[in-house]
Design a protein around this motif. Structure first.
Motif, PDB file in Angstrom:
ATOM      1  N   ALA A   1      13.673  15.970 -16.128  1.00 32.84           N
ATOM      2  CA  ALA A   1      13.556  15.818 -14.679  1.00 32.84           C
ATOM      3  C   ALA A   1      13.230  14.370 -14.339  1.00 32.84           C
ATOM      4  O   ALA A   1      12.674  13.648 -15.163  1.00 32.84           O
ATOM      5  N   PRO A   2      13.549  13.947 -13.109  1.00 34.88           N
ATOM      6  CA  PRO A   2      13.124  12.602 -12.684  1.00 34.88           C
ATOM      7  C   PRO A   2      11.618  12.433 -12.719  1.00 34.88           C
ATOM      8  O   PRO A   2      11.119  11.363 -13.064  1.00 34.88           O
ATOM      9  N   LEU A   3      10.867  13.492 -12.360  1.00 35.22           N
ATOM     10  CA  LEU A   3       9.405  13.434 -12.365  1.00 35.22           C
ATOM     11  C   LEU A   3       8.844  14.668 -13.059  1.00 35.22           C
ATOM     12  O   LEU A   3       9.346  15.778 -12.877  1.00 35.22           O
ATOM     13  N   GLN A   4       7.780  14.468 -13.834  1.00 32.39           N
ATOM     14  CA  GLN A   4       7.054  15.571 -14.448  1.00 32.39           C
ATOM     15  C   GLN A   4       5.566  15.231 -14.424  1.00 32.39           C
ATOM     16  O   GLN A   4       5.198  14.049 -14.470  1.00 32.39           O
ATOM     17  N   ALA A   5       4.724  16.258 -14.387  1.00 29.69           N
ATOM     18  CA  ALA A   5       3.272  16.036 -14.401  1.00 29.69           C
ATOM     19  C   ALA A   5       2.619  17.155 -15.202  1.00 29.69           C
ATOM     20  O   ALA A   5       2.767  18.330 -14.865  1.00 29.69           O
TER      21      ALA A   5
ATOM     22  N   ARG B   1      -8.450  11.642  -9.328  1.00 28.56           N
ATOM     23  CA  ARG B   1      -7.441  11.101 -10.232  1.00 28.56           C
ATOM     24  C   ARG B   1      -6.802  12.248 -11.010  1.00 28.56           C
ATOM     25  O   ARG B   1      -7.483  12.932 -11.781  1.00 28.56           O
ATOM     26  N   ARG B   2      -5.498  12.471 -10.808  1.00 29.37           N
ATOM     27  CA  ARG B   2      -4.779  13.581 -11.448  1.00 29.37           C
ATOM     28  C   ARG B   2      -3.810  12.998 -12.465  1.00 29.37           C
ATOM     29  O   ARG B   2      -2.692  12.610 -12.127  1.00 29.37           O
ATOM     30  N   ASP B   3      -4.258  12.914 -13.701  1.00 30.02           N
ATOM     31  CA  ASP B   3      -3.463  12.308 -14.772  1.00 30.02           C
ATOM     32  C   ASP B   3      -2.360  13.247 -15.260  1.00 30.02           C
ATOM     33  O   ASP B   3      -2.317  14.420 -14.892  1.00 30.02           O
TER      34      ASP B   3
ATOM     35  N   ASP C   1       1.230   8.003  -7.464  1.00 30.12           N
ATOM     36  CA  ASP C   1       1.490   8.420  -6.093  1.00 30.12           C
ATOM     37  C   ASP C   1       0.154   8.621  -5.383  1.00 30.12           C
ATOM     38  O   ASP C   1      -0.787   9.188  -5.952  1.00 30.12           O
ATOM     39  N   PHE C   2       0.090   8.169  -4.157  1.00 31.72           N
ATOM     40  CA  PHE C   2      -1.142   8.256  -3.378  1.00 31.72           C
ATOM     41  C   PHE C   2      -1.044   9.429  -2.411  1.00 31.72           C
ATOM     42  O   PHE C   2      -0.062   9.551  -1.681  1.00 31.72           O
ATOM     43  N   HIS C   3      -2.073  10.294  -2.412  1.00 29.16           N
ATOM     44  CA  HIS C   3      -2.068  11.468  -1.548  1.00 29.16           C
ATOM     45  C   HIS C   3      -3.341  11.527  -0.724  1.00 29.16           C
ATOM     46  O   HIS C   3      -4.401  11.104  -1.181  1.00 29.16           O
ATOM     47  N   MET C   4      -3.238  12.095   0.472  1.00 30.69           N
ATOM     48  CA  MET C   4      -4.415  12.475   1.252  1.00 30.69           C
ATOM     49  C   MET C   4      -4.357  13.988   1.455  1.00 30.69           C
ATOM     50  O   MET C   4      -3.337  14.523   1.893  1.00 30.69           O
TER      51      MET C   4
ATOM     52  N   TYR D   1      -5.115  10.105  -6.374  1.00 25.34           N
ATOM     53  CA  TYR D   1      -4.039   9.387  -7.053  1.00 25.34           C
ATOM     54  C   TYR D   1      -3.423  10.344  -8.066  1.00 25.34           C
ATOM     55  O   TYR D   1      -4.126  10.891  -8.909  1.00 25.34           O
ATOM     56  N   ARG D   2      -2.114  10.530  -7.980  1.00 25.37           N
ATOM     57  CA  ARG D   2      -1.435  11.463  -8.872  1.00 25.37           C
ATOM     58  C   ARG D   2      -0.410  10.702  -9.708  1.00 25.37           C
ATOM     59  O   ARG D   2       0.353   9.896  -9.182  1.00 25.37           O
TER      60      ARG D   2
END
Length: 250
Positions: A12-16, A25-27, A91-94, A138-139
């Motif tokens: 995938a383009p992105l994975q977490a 902080r979500r590593d 990526d920055f989230h609120m 921060y993800r």
């Protein structure tokens, strides 16, 4: 009945794949977690909630992973060589800016900071008309990653899980809902590990990918890690236990 193995292709383009992320902080680990892979299987089956009994059947089963990287032609006609991986994406989230503070249950979901508590005490509103705090996170994401995942299954569950992965009840994603697959996930059911890895090797060759490292359950020659990613219970109150894995570089 003997063991069965399914081969999953995770590209995938992105994975977490978070294993121990907390607070803001979500590593992500550099490879899929066991909780992430089993979560994928349960999503396909439509198995929501704690699922203690189902997880008890699956969580002790063997999991092996091969990580692949892109390649480019070598110089002077030599064999293909690895291309450097993409860096982690931050990526920055609120989070928490839309709950109704007049609803007692939604109020419990509003993240609070000291200044937000103070605002609420003064009955003042935020710019969007809500009261309460906004949590900043921060993800982190793997970019353009590709993995072959081998999962051992109880023989009596092989058909149902294989069917579910090809006709999933819920949407399938890789760690977070914005991490959508770029390739068919289910790549077959096999009688042996060797057969499954042979199929993975063919897929990798067709995509001009080269093996980067393997992740094996247990302790072998390589980098040994302890991960708290074996799911004992999903649902609102998630529970995990540890396992030892070995990362073997190619």
């Amino acid at each position: 009945m003997g063991k069965k193995y399914i081969l999953l292709w995770i590209e995938a383009p992105l994975q977490a794949w978070g294993a121990d992320s907390k607070f803001g902080r979500r590593d992500t680990l550099p490879f899929p977690t066991k909780s992430g892979v089993l979560g994928l299987v349960l999503c396909a089956m439509g198995a929501s909630g704690p699922q203690n009994d189902l997880l008890a059947k699956l969580c002790s089963r063997e999991l092996q992973i091969i990580s692949y990287v892109r390649s480019k032609p070598g110089k002077n006609g030599q064999a293909r060589v690895k291309v450097d991986k993409e860096p982690l994406l931050r990526d920055f989230h609120m989070v928490g800016s839309g709950y109704d503070d007049k609803d007692i249950w939604q109020t419990l979901l509003i993240p609070m900071k000291w200044d937000a508590i103070k605002k609420k005490a003064n009955k003042s509103k935020n710019a969007d008309g809500t009261r309460g705090g906004v949590k900043m996170t921060y993800r982190y994401y793997l970019q353009d990653a590709c993995f072959a995942v081998l999962l051992e299954l109880p023989a009596d569950m092989n058909d149902s899980i294989s069917d579910a992965l090809q006709n999933p009840v819920y949407d399938l994603y890789f760690g977070r809902k914005n991490c959508v697959p770029a390739e068919k996930i289910f790549q077959g059911s096999f009688e042996s590990i060797a057969e499954a890895w042979q199929k993975a090797g063919i897929l990798a060759q067709n995509k001009q990918l080269l093996e980067d490292f393997r992740v094996l359950d247990g302790e072998y020659d390589g980098d040994i890690m302890t991960l708290n990613d074996v799911p004992v219970q999903f649902g609102e109150i998630k529970k995990y236990r540890d396992r030892r894995v070995t990362v073997v570089s190619s």
